[in-house]
Scaffold this active site. Structure first.
Site, PDB file in Angstrom:
ATOM      1  N   LYS A 203      -1.210   3.618   0.741  1.00  0.00           N
ATOM      2  CA  LYS A 203      -0.682   2.357   0.219  1.00  0.00           C
ATOM      3  C   LYS A 203      -0.887   2.355  -1.288  1.00  0.00           C
ATOM      4  O   LYS A 203      -2.008   2.500  -1.770  1.00  0.00           O
ATOM      5  CB  LYS A 203      -1.392   1.172   0.855  1.00  0.00           C
ATOM      6  CG  LYS A 203      -0.918  -0.186   0.329  1.00  0.00           C
ATOM      7  CD  LYS A 203      -1.640  -1.326   1.040  1.00  0.00           C
ATOM      8  CE  LYS A 203      -1.169  -2.680   0.525  1.00  0.00           C
ATOM      9  NZ  LYS A 203      -1.832  -3.795   1.238  1.00  0.00           N
TER      10      LYS A 203
ATOM     11  N   ASP B 205      -3.554 -13.638   7.273  1.00  0.00           N
ATOM     12  CA  ASP B 205      -2.147 -13.239   7.271  1.00  0.00           C
ATOM     13  C   ASP B 205      -1.816 -12.487   8.555  1.00  0.00           C
ATOM     14  O   ASP B 205      -1.283 -11.385   8.533  1.00  0.00           O
ATOM     15  CB  ASP B 205      -1.815 -12.388   6.049  1.00  0.00           C
ATOM     16  CG  ASP B 205      -0.309 -12.254   5.818  1.00  0.00           C
ATOM     17  OD1 ASP B 205       0.447 -13.076   6.381  1.00  0.00           O
ATOM     18  OD2 ASP B 205       0.115 -11.336   5.090  1.00  0.00           O
TER      19      ASP B 205
END
Length: 222
Positions: free
Chosen positions: A5, A102
């Site tokens: 990432k 989230d």
């Protein structure tokens, strides 16, 4: 196999940089079968690179999209396995006083062996006082207390998880609207259609028990 990432730091605010570093700190502190494994991080020019375990079977969002296109429902055994794995991950976070903040289908990763892995913690936060006020997360899955800018705790994650798995059962979120104001009204009212009857009563009741407007009426991850 590992996944990389990359987070650009060039145009990030101080808050966004803190979120990226926060994700690394949290990932590095946890080892759990159902939580994405953190390996290392490094700077590459103006990018922060985070190396994580690779999920070999994509994510739950991709599976939902595929089933929508094919107009087919998930097999109940699959739903139970993913739900239990995600709850085990969430219980680990909550035991550590960490709110994910989230929970969504795109953050629930899957492996070929059927293991569900919860990841993407860049908005997670260690709860100092037990309650948080900051509004984060995905609108379709955000709890009523988040929508109302009220203090919230681990039960907000439970609401989001309930919304995700309601979507797994029905192939659409429990609350839908044409605009944010309409979505706010539907979420805070908390009225939704029953999931399909071909799923067991146990599964339907568990999922809908998580989508209760009053946080006290929702079960804990344990």
């Amino acid at each position: 196999m590992y996944a990389l990432k990359k987070v650009s730091l060039e145009n990030l605010s101080q808050k966004e940089r803190e979120n990226a570093l926060n994700e690394i700190r949290i990932l590095a502190s946890i080892t759990h079968e159902n939580i994405i494994g953190y390996k290392e991080s490094f700077l590459d020019g103006k990018c922060l690179c985070i190396v994580m375990d690779f999920a070999s079977d994509g994510d739950l969002y991709q599976k939902i999209v595929k089933n929508k296109k094919e107009k087919s429902y998930f097999v109940e055994d699959f739903v139970w396995k993913v739900l239990i794995g995600t709850l085990q991950a969430l219980a680990q976070f909550h035991d550590m006083k960490i709110f994910h903040r989230d929970i969504k289908s795109a953050n629930i990763f899957l492996n070929k062996n059927g293991t569900a892995v919860l990841g993407d913690l860049n908005v997670s936060k260690v709860a100092k006082q037990g309650l948080l006020y900051t509004q984060t997360g995905t609108p379709y899955y955000a709890s009523p207390e988040v929508w109302k800018d009220l203090p919230y705790d681990t039960k907000s994650d439970i609401w989001s998880l309930g919304c995700v798995f309601y979507e797994v059962l029905t192939l659409h979120p429990p609350f839908r609207a044409k605009d944010m104001n309409g979505l706010f009204k539907k979420v805070t009212l908390g009225v939704f259609d029953d999931p399909p009857k071909h799923f067991s009563a146990d599964l339907r009741n568990l999922v809908t028990s998580m989508i209760r407007v009053n946080p006290k009426d929702r079960p804990s991850s344990d």
